[in-house]
Design a protein around this motif. Sequence first.
Motif, PDB file in Angstrom:
ATOM      1  N   GLU A   1      31.586  51.008  40.705  1.00 37.37           N
ATOM      2  CA  GLU A   1      32.108  51.252  42.387  1.00 37.37           C
ATOM      3  C   GLU A   1      31.087  50.516  43.057  1.00 37.37           C
ATOM      4  O   GLU A   1      29.838  51.012  43.277  1.00 37.37           O
ATOM      5  CB  GLU A   1      32.264  52.629  42.624  1.00 37.37           C
ATOM      6  CG  GLU A   1      33.141  52.992  44.073  1.00 37.37           C
ATOM      7  CD  GLU A   1      33.318  54.342  44.187  1.00 37.37           C
ATOM      8  OE1 GLU A   1      33.166  54.657  45.271  1.00 37.37           O
ATOM      9  OE2 GLU A   1      33.786  54.942  43.316  1.00 37.37           O
ATOM     10  N   VAL A   2      31.353  49.451  43.880  1.00 37.67           N
ATOM     11  CA  VAL A   2      30.412  48.627  44.715  1.00 37.67           C
ATOM     12  C   VAL A   2      30.992  48.451  45.869  1.00 37.67           C
ATOM     13  O   VAL A   2      32.076  48.546  46.407  1.00 37.67           O
ATOM     14  CB  VAL A   2      30.182  47.300  43.874  1.00 37.67           C
ATOM     15  CG1 VAL A   2      29.537  47.665  42.371  1.00 37.67           C
ATOM     16  CG2 VAL A   2      31.451  46.603  43.885  1.00 37.67           C
ATOM     17  N   ILE A   3      29.985  47.967  46.784  1.00 40.58           N
ATOM     18  CA  ILE A   3      30.346  47.214  48.200  1.00 40.58           C
ATOM     19  C   ILE A   3      30.845  45.906  47.746  1.00 40.58           C
ATOM     20  O   ILE A   3      30.359  45.281  46.767  1.00 40.58           O
ATOM     21  CB  ILE A   3      28.947  47.157  49.125  1.00 40.58           C
ATOM     22  CG1 ILE A   3      28.660  48.535  49.477  1.00 40.58           C
ATOM     23  CG2 ILE A   3      29.279  46.367  50.368  1.00 40.58           C
ATOM     24  CD1 ILE A   3      27.252  48.733  50.049  1.00 40.58           C
ATOM     25  N   ALA A   4      31.791  45.519  48.435  1.00 37.77           N
ATOM     26  CA  ALA A   4      32.455  44.075  48.154  1.00 37.77           C
ATOM     27  C   ALA A   4      31.411  43.136  47.581  1.00 37.77           C
ATOM     28  O   ALA A   4      30.427  42.663  48.372  1.00 37.77           O
ATOM     29  CB  ALA A   4      33.284  43.693  49.467  1.00 37.77           C
ATOM     30  N   PRO A   5      31.648  42.549  46.435  1.00 39.67           N
ATOM     31  CA  PRO A   5      30.616  41.562  46.163  1.00 39.67           C
ATOM     32  C   PRO A   5      30.877  40.276  46.542  1.00 39.67           C
ATOM     33  O   PRO A   5      32.259  40.036  46.753  1.00 39.67           O
ATOM     34  CB  PRO A   5      30.678  41.593  44.517  1.00 39.67           C
ATOM     35  CG  PRO A   5      32.194  42.098  44.318  1.00 39.67           C
ATOM     36  CD  PRO A   5      32.123  42.900  45.301  1.00 39.67           C
ATOM     37  N   GLN A   6      29.971  39.268  46.795  1.00 40.86           N
ATOM     38  CA  GLN A   6      30.094  37.998  47.286  1.00 40.86           C
ATOM     39  C   GLN A   6      30.626  37.061  45.942  1.00 40.86           C
ATOM     40  O   GLN A   6      31.345  36.066  46.103  1.00 40.86           O
ATOM     41  CB  GLN A   6      29.181  37.519  48.108  1.00 40.86           C
ATOM     42  CG  GLN A   6      28.855  37.936  49.306  1.00 40.86           C
ATOM     43  CD  GLN A   6      27.535  37.475  50.069  1.00 40.86           C
ATOM     44  OE1 GLN A   6      27.010  36.589  49.726  1.00 40.86           O
ATOM     45  NE2 GLN A   6      27.539  37.956  51.310  1.00 40.86           N
ATOM     46  N   LYS A   7      30.167  37.514  45.002  1.00 42.70           N
ATOM     47  CA  LYS A   7      30.321  36.839  43.877  1.00 42.70           C
ATOM     48  C   LYS A   7      30.351  37.915  42.380  1.00 42.70           C
ATOM     49  O   LYS A   7      29.859  39.082  42.625  1.00 42.70           O
ATOM     50  CB  LYS A   7      29.601  35.681  43.266  1.00 42.70           C
ATOM     51  CG  LYS A   7      28.076  36.001  43.123  1.00 42.70           C
ATOM     52  CD  LYS A   7      27.113  34.789  43.113  1.00 42.70           C
ATOM     53  CE  LYS A   7      25.761  35.273  42.814  1.00 42.70           C
ATOM     54  NZ  LYS A   7      25.078  34.136  42.815  1.00 42.70           N
ATOM     55  N   ILE A   8      31.268  37.436  41.557  1.00 38.04           N
ATOM     56  CA  ILE A   8      31.311  38.065  40.269  1.00 38.04           C
ATOM     57  C   ILE A   8      30.571  37.335  39.171  1.00 38.04           C
ATOM     58  O   ILE A   8      31.158  36.084  38.989  1.00 38.04           O
ATOM     59  CB  ILE A   8      32.771  38.669  39.840  1.00 38.04           C
ATOM     60  CG1 ILE A   8      33.245  39.485  40.872  1.00 38.04           C
ATOM     61  CG2 ILE A   8      32.771  39.436  38.617  1.00 38.04           C
ATOM     62  CD1 ILE A   8      34.418  39.026  41.655  1.00 38.04           C
ATOM     63  N   GLU A   9      29.765  37.804  38.386  1.00 35.94           N
ATOM     64  CA  GLU A   9      29.131  37.037  37.354  1.00 35.94           C
ATOM     65  C   GLU A   9      29.399  37.486  35.819  1.00 35.94           C
ATOM     66  O   GLU A   9      29.142  38.822  35.836  1.00 35.94           O
ATOM     67  CB  GLU A   9      27.664  36.891  37.670  1.00 35.94           C
ATOM     68  CG  GLU A   9      27.135  35.962  38.756  1.00 35.94           C
ATOM     69  CD  GLU A   9      25.687  36.019  39.044  1.00 35.94           C
ATOM     70  OE1 GLU A   9      25.227  35.297  38.071  1.00 35.94           O
ATOM     71  OE2 GLU A   9      25.353  36.426  40.099  1.00 35.94           O
ATOM     72  N   LEU A  10      29.834  36.702  34.885  1.00 33.93           N
ATOM     73  CA  LEU A  10      30.005  37.313  33.724  1.00 33.93           C
ATOM     74  C   LEU A  10      28.971  36.454  32.774  1.00 33.93           C
ATOM     75  O   LEU A  10      28.756  35.285  32.971  1.00 33.93           O
ATOM     76  CB  LEU A  10      31.464  36.954  33.041  1.00 33.93           C
ATOM     77  CG  LEU A  10      32.612  37.365  33.856  1.00 33.93           C
ATOM     78  CD1 LEU A  10      33.813  36.806  33.424  1.00 33.93           C
ATOM     79  CD2 LEU A  10      32.544  38.939  34.216  1.00 33.93           C
ATOM     80  N   GLN A  11      28.249  37.093  31.971  1.00 33.93           N
ATOM     81  CA  GLN A  11      27.279  36.696  30.933  1.00 33.93           C
ATOM     82  C   GLN A  11      27.639  36.893  29.606  1.00 33.93           C
ATOM     83  O   GLN A  11      27.877  37.644  29.209  1.00 33.93           O
ATOM     84  CB  GLN A  11      25.757  37.239  31.418  1.00 33.93           C
ATOM     85  CG  GLN A  11      24.610  36.827  30.621  1.00 33.93           C
ATOM     86  CD  GLN A  11      24.397  35.344  31.068  1.00 33.93           C
ATOM     87  OE1 GLN A  11      24.258  35.300  32.561  1.00 33.93           O
ATOM     88  NE2 GLN A  11      24.081  34.537  30.364  1.00 33.93           N
TER      89      GLN A  11
END
Length: 128
Positions: free
Chosen positions: A39-49
């Motif tokens: 549960e987060v504040i709106a992310p500017q980007k989502i990163e998948l590693q």
Amino acid sequence: MHARRPLIRSMLAATLALASSVAFAHPKLVSSTPADKAEVIAPQKIELQFSENLLTQFSGANLVMTGMPGMADHAPMKVAAKVSGSDDPKAMVITPVRALAPGSYRVDWRAVSSDTHPITGNIAFTVK
């Protein structure tokens, strides 16, 4: 001379086994930001590693809003986002075109590495 044949055969078998395990390796999702189920504040980007370098021309992702506060029957809705690689060849970056509204989201990803077999999966997170 014949005494070396079993040794050579063993070395050849070991080499072939190692080569085949490397050739059939698939990328695995190692981590994500935000983390799955976070549960987060709106992310500017989502990163998948991932565990392996990706072939970006064959890899990709869709960002989907799956729920909205106050709307119990919210149908899944694709969210406009740009998908790109990064300086790290094992990473995929999903950048929403607009700030994400409060609600639940899912990222459906497809990762392809040098073995060219597509692997799919998803992560979910909630924006407060």
